[in-house]
Design an enzyme around this catalytic site. Structure first.
Site, PDB file in Angstrom:
ATOM      1  N   ASP A 104      35.263  28.737 -21.272  1.00  0.00           N
ATOM      2  CA  ASP A 104      35.409  27.529 -20.666  1.00  0.00           C
ATOM      3  C   ASP A 104      34.289  26.692 -21.509  1.00  0.00           C
ATOM      4  OD1 ASP A 104      35.492  25.367 -18.846  1.00  0.00           O
ATOM      5  OD2 ASP A 104      36.778  26.677 -17.714  1.00  0.00           O
ATOM      6  N   ASP A 120      35.111  25.349 -25.936  1.00  0.00           N
ATOM      7  CA  ASP A 120      36.155  25.065 -25.745  1.00  0.00           C
ATOM      8  C   ASP A 120      37.184  26.005 -26.637  1.00  0.00           C
ATOM      9  OD1 ASP A 120      38.688  23.561 -25.653  1.00  0.00           O
ATOM     10  OD2 ASP A 120      37.610  21.420 -26.157  1.00  0.00           O
ATOM     11  N   LYS A 184      49.038  28.773 -15.860  1.00  0.00           N
ATOM     12  CA  LYS A 184      49.264  27.877 -14.954  1.00  0.00           C
ATOM     13  C   LYS A 184      50.049  26.545 -15.808  1.00  0.00           C
ATOM     14  CE  LYS A 184      46.263  26.037 -12.337  1.00  0.00           C
ATOM     15  NZ  LYS A 184      45.084  25.080 -11.806  1.00  0.00           N
TER      16      LYS A 184
END
EC number: 2.1.1.166
Length: 235
Positions: A104, A120, A184
């Site tokens: 992250d 990233d 997600k």
């Protein structure tokens, strides 16, 4: 302040009310009240979980069995670490030689049994670095990434879909044959191309919405199981 609320069993549950304060918008106050009274938030606090999102993964895994002892796992968009916690416990990751790697761009506290990279995921160097730290190909790629919301539903959907597509491309390029991918997404009607890609490369693909995902949320998860292997991906 708190207010007693009768539960169906006759027991009483303390419900937290947020006092009106100057400068605090009513929408912010409602969000804070909902957060403080959320049973998953309370459970996370009592059980030492980093976030309520941990229970989404627990519920999905309980039903679909995507994690097992001995597996290697990569967690994309790992902060604050709830999914890393669940994955490390589920695969019985050794803290001395973690079989779970999270990434992250946000800083997060260490998670026992997981290696954490602060960078990233979209950085060109990220994929190779993840495999290097993990020590080989993963059995599972998880992604709870979502773009920062703008309040414009269509824009938010498209931006999060871009992250989901990047995660899917990564999963297809690194997973072991038979591996699983969970990511997600948001309801919005533009994921047809992504679903086609996943169906070409996995033997089972469908949407899931665990109970921990709020009913009013447009959030969904795409679960792709049993990766066919690199030859299918290249065919």
């Amino acid at each position: 302040m708190t207010k007693e609320k009768k539960a169906g069993s006759g027991t009483r549950v303390l419900k937290t009310r947020v006092k009106k304060k100057r400068g605090l918008k009513s929408s912010s106050r409602r969000w804070l009240e909902r957060h403080l009274n959320d049973p998953y938030v309370r459970r996370a606090n009592s059980e030492g979980m980093r976030s309520r999102a941990a229970y989404k993964l627990i519920e999905i895994d309980d039903k679909h069995h995507i994690l097992a002892p001995g597996m290697k796992v990569i967690d994309l968009g790992a902060a604050p670490g709830g999914w890393c916690q669940v994955a490390a416990a589920s695969v019985k990751s050794d803290p001395a030689k973690p079989s779970v790697v999270g990434i992250d761009y946000l800083e997060m506290d260490p998670v026992p049994g997981a290696a954490v990279l602060q960078m990233d995921f979209l950085d060109d160097a990220a994929p190779d670095r993840l495999i290097e730290v993990l020590g080989g190909s993963p059995d599972v790629v998880l992604s709870d990434m979502a773009a920062p919301t703008t309040g414009h539903r269509r824009t938010d959907h498209l931006r999060t879909m871009q992250l989901c597509e990047a995660a899917a491309d990564f999963a297809i390029s690194v997973l072991k044959t038979g591996g699983n991918f969970l990511a997600k997404t948001f309801q919005g009607g533009t994921e047809g191309e992504l679903l086609s890609l996943l169906k070409r490369n996995f033997r089972s693909v469908h949407h899931v919405k665990p109970p921990a995902s709020r009913d009013e949320s447009v959030e969904l998860y795409i679960l792709a199981k049993d990766f066919k292997g690199r030859q299918a991906a290249e065919g």
